[in-house]
Design a protein around this motif. Structure first.
Motif, PDB file in Angstrom:
ATOM      1  N   CYS A   1      -0.033   2.745   5.139  1.00 19.77           N
ATOM      2  CA  CYS A   1       0.850   2.585   3.976  1.00 19.77           C
ATOM      3  C   CYS A   1       2.136   1.838   4.307  1.00 19.77           C
ATOM      4  O   CYS A   1       2.693   1.989   5.394  1.00 19.77           O
ATOM      5  CB  CYS A   1       1.247   3.952   3.426  1.00 19.77           C
ATOM      6  SG  CYS A   1      -0.138   4.930   2.858  1.00 19.77           S
TER       7      CYS A   1
ATOM      8  N   ASP B   1       0.841  -1.199   0.000  1.00 17.79           N
ATOM      9  CA  ASP B   1       0.000   0.000   0.000  1.00 17.79           C
ATOM     10  C   ASP B   1       0.874   1.247   0.000  1.00 17.79           C
ATOM     11  O   ASP B   1       1.792   1.376   0.810  1.00 17.79           O
ATOM     12  CB  ASP B   1      -0.916  -0.004   1.226  1.00 17.79           C
ATOM     13  CG  ASP B   1      -1.976  -1.079   1.118  1.00 17.79           C
ATOM     14  OD1 ASP B   1      -2.536  -1.238   0.011  1.00 17.79           O
ATOM     15  OD2 ASP B   1      -2.235  -1.771   2.132  1.00 17.79           O
TER      16      ASP B   1
ATOM     17  N   GLU C   1      -3.019   3.808  -1.923  1.00 17.58           N
ATOM     18  CA  GLU C   1      -3.962   3.802  -0.806  1.00 17.58           C
ATOM     19  C   GLU C   1      -4.423   5.229  -0.485  1.00 17.58           C
ATOM     20  O   GLU C   1      -5.590   5.465  -0.206  1.00 17.58           O
ATOM     21  CB  GLU C   1      -3.270   3.184   0.416  1.00 17.58           C
ATOM     22  CG  GLU C   1      -4.048   3.247   1.707  1.00 17.58           C
ATOM     23  CD  GLU C   1      -5.300   2.406   1.701  1.00 17.58           C
ATOM     24  OE1 GLU C   1      -5.419   1.492   0.862  1.00 17.58           O
ATOM     25  OE2 GLU C   1      -6.189   2.666   2.541  1.00 17.58           O
TER      26      GLU C   1
END
Lengths: 337, 337, 337, 337
Positions: free
Chosen positions: D69, D3, D30
């Motif tokens: 992330c 992500d 993301e």
């Protein structure tokens, strides 16, 4: 009123000579020659000139040309002028050669252009800011476009004996390559691009070397690399000049101001020049900045390659040779924006 | 020698007026106004004009202006002129307004520009090819740039009562949007692009409608869509004209030639015009082709938006209003290439 | 994995096919032919492809080609495909012809292209949004670039029987004229310019007429005028559509949305499209605005002429013909800025 | 699948990161942050990405970002990253900073950028061809665009101890100046122009000096002058390199080939590079020519400033940091023409 002939007038330089001369107070364009377009109207080839010139292109001998003209411009390929000039020159005729034939000594010419030189006379290099003696000549070799911008950018410092070495990095509009389409000038290749070429071997280098080393014979480390950029007109030269001692902004400024104080077409500006302000005009704008760490002065000059770099300068030379005001017919500003 | 004032002279139109007027034989630029740049040298803003004008921008009242000038150009935003013009006009002063304020009737103006009109006098529409009576006026409304190209392309056919409907599809250089940077004029957005805008609602439409329907009151199906293209200057208008009967090339050609026979700045050409041949000049080049299948005549006109579309046309109007030769100061060709 | 051959792969369309196919998951480029460059490395001609293709151009017979390839693209001059295609087709080989030979009926082709047609079979017009039946064919005629943008802009309204007349005013990047330099593509002529041409007689017109009148046989007032603009890639089409009754924004929007609901490469946008957002991609962006006064809908479409207008669409066709996902290998956005 | 978050994703670098990452096999975007456009759809700002990303811009804290992330790109103004990075770094998160904050030592940064540095840790300079150790880091300082082109052009010779002095004369597309319109980026000022700036004082100089003098501590005569040219993308650097002894073409060629033998994104070419062949790609093309008279090697490098000069290189770094193939998601050719 003088009668003017233009040999090789179908290209960009020829078209620009006509554009400028039709509004010159003291000239009448008598003859435009072109082998390729002989018999066609000049304004059918140079369509922007419709309404300004009613001549047709002719294809006539130098002798006939001489009889009908007081001043003759040669806008022909390199290696051609040398075969025509000797037939043109006499006490009544003035000749301005825009080709390379007479710009450099004949030996250098032969080496660079690969053409045997058939007329080895010495001719003044027609950069009037450097060679005001053009006014006493009846034959003048009009400088190359790159050479004009480069020499004007560096002359004041060269003349002051301050230069150790120079790198001229020049960016030219594509009209410098002429009217005939090539892969380089093909829009999809030229747009959004910048293309260096002849990185170490462009022939205009010889003119720069000749003129600058004449001012300072110790100045031999001169380098030149040209590029074409997505612009129709213009040459911007970034001159990276290493000085042999530290110099100040004030000093450099006063050297340039003094050197060009009698030259109406050189403008020393406070900022950094760009092509936009000289577009279509005969000006050379010059600005600079100093890097004290490395004794480097970065001088930038901007000209319109077809005007100050070719046709405009040729008319400036004509004005001086004929005793007209130096600015006659070419005293207008650039087209900005 | 007449004294000239330019109100709002820091933008493109102002700069172009100065560029042209400094070489006009009968004018002296007396005043350049700018609120934003008051006190600064004109040539610091319009850098290309260095050496051509020594004035500083001023910020003075209309009344003072009138006392010092014979002719006043207004290059101000729409809605501003109407507040200044009444104070400027008297028997000694001529005014050329380059804004939209007086081009169309005040009712239409109010609808389109959303500004109440405080000076509802009727003013001549300063397209001199259509309204030679500008020569008798002391106030002239200089046309919009799009309108100039569009009206000139269609007038001869409208005047002959031959038009059924028109679609003007215009392509303009980005200087039409002015000197202030925007997302549209941002090089990464404009280069390599073409951007239509106001597909059905551009305000210059009202000028086209007013002038063309005046020639033929049955002509009401007029349409206009503008585009900006990656060009600094120029407007090319493709006029798709549907005629009410079949016409021949010869007929159309002779209609245009006859209509514009006394107009030095309109050139009817055999091929198809493009922006290149009019760049920097006051010409309007016009060409056309006929599609007999659909009774369509495709007429193409090309102008420089800042010259024939603004400053040049304003000077053309001044010449006529002052009794000078119509071409004085603006008789030069385009810069090609 | 299928083996692919590209006939005539040294031009822009060929180069673009290679650029796209080297990243296509299911294809192997087996052969690139070029008479002119046979024996040279493909990446010496298409320099941007260095590292992506190791082939040399070959000059081989259609028969040999057929033996080595599952799919063959023809990117050859008009009039050439008809002589090759019959030798290529068999039950194992799929052919996508990017020339004009099979786009229109052979009689029209002969009239417009001045070439006798030696292979009069009926071939599907390969605009997959209009002719999903390409998926069942082994020979597809890939549409012209102008035709792609024009037909996609007008099809939903034509299909709804709403159109009275259309004027397509198209603006194309100069790569549409090919890889060989001409006066038109010469940078000094193309930059800062817009050049209309074939005002009433461009050959792609026949494709537009064929496809749109097929949707609505009463629709015969179709007009087309092309222009080249200073852009490497892209075609923006301004379709001035007069409707036979008043329509609303909502109605038009829903007609377009419904018509293209299964077509991943057509994006109906809220604003006005421009070339920038589709550059390098296979998208056709469409937007519009309505002028209720004159029953005019101005629809604007934007494509990349080398992708959706040529190579990308050819791969889209290949995907459908081979049973791949329609978007395989061409599902990437435009390069903006 | 990792992500990814992009901080400051509404500008050109952010847009380019998204364009490239949506087609990266192992990443999921993301979060895209933007204060200015928070709540708006990403594809309303980056219109070319319509259909490729459905996110809205968010404005969230670094801490929340870190939680969602695995990899974070910072495309924020200089002086901003240093305040965010310390909060982002932990053992699970990798950070690639595209600002200048961590490229040079904090003292030099403070001098050049006039901002006090609040996080003086030493960070790897993320030019992976020079610093393959990026693969072992969790924070990388992505190089400046000019620096990338300049350092890659000179490193092999610097590393060989052959350089006496260098002048980097660089020509950049205008996107390097960002997404906000300025007088410099205004189309009428940028088109048909070339504009040198910061002739002796551009801040990227410090990166060039740091990296090249690290290879050869005696190399201190390094000079840099940037120019903007009429191109959307691209940086072409002309490196005028004076060597401390005479070198031959073969020698230089083999030095470059050997130095870059494991680097897929550097292509040593036989001719002279130009922007066209790298447009839109992550390649750096390098060519050169030797002037034996002055011991000068003129090396030319060409990159796309937004790809190899920013977003592409950042992804190349990400690939190395995450153990993906170095070319993953960025292995495609330039778009030519």
């Amino acid at each position: 009123m003088i009668d003017v002939g233009i040999i090789g007038s179908s290209g960009y330089t020829g078209g620009e000579l006509i554009r400028l001369l039709v509004n010159h107070k003291y000239t009448n364009i008598e003859i435009c020659t072109s082998r390729k377009f002989a018999g066609q109207k000049v304004s059918d080839v140079h369509k922007h000139l419709k309404g300004f010139i009613n001549l047709e292109f002719e294809d006539i001998s130098p002798r006939d040309l001489k009889n009908r003209c007081d001043v003759i411009f040669l806008a022909v390929p390199h290696g051609t002028s040398m075969n025509i000039v000797p037939d043109l020159l006499d006490e009544y005729t003035k000749v301005i050669d825009l080709s390379a034939d007479y710009r450099i000594n004949s030996q250098t010419f032969e080496n660079l252009y690969g053409i045997e030189h058939s007329d080895k006379r010495k001719v003044v290099y027609g950069l009037p800011e450097i060679h005001p003696e053009v006014s006493e000549k009846n034959l003048v070799a009009n400088p190359g476009c790159y050479s004009t911008g480069a020499i004007l950018s560096a002359s004041p410092l060269a003349n002051s004996g301050l230069i150790d070495s120079i790198i001229f990095d020049s960016k030219s509009g594509i009209t410098g390559a002429g009217v005939n389409p090539t892969q380089t000038s093909h829009y999809p290749n030229m747009a959004e691009n910048v293309q260096p070429y002849k990185l170490t071997s462009h022939r205009h280098y010889a003119e720069m070397f000749q003129e600058l080393s004449m001012m300072d014979e110790s100045l031999i480390n001169i380098n030149f690399t040209p590029h074409v950029i997505p612009s129709i007109r213009g040459i911007l030269t970034t001159a990276h000049i290493f000085t042999n001692r530290q110099v100040s902004t004030e000093e450099v400024k006063s050297i340039y101001a003094e050197y060009y104080k009698d030259n109406p077409f050189v403008r020393i500006i406070d900022g950094i020049p760009s092509l936009s302000t000289v577009r279509g005009s005969n000006f050379c704008d010059i600005g600079f900045e100093i890097d004290v760490n490395n004794n480097r002065v970065v001088v930038v000059s901007a000209i319109d390659n077809l005007v100050k770099g070719a046709a405009g300068q040729a008319i400036q030379n004509m004005n001086l040779m004929c005793g007209f005001n130096e600015t006659e017919g070419i005293w207008f500003s650039g087209i900005t924006p």
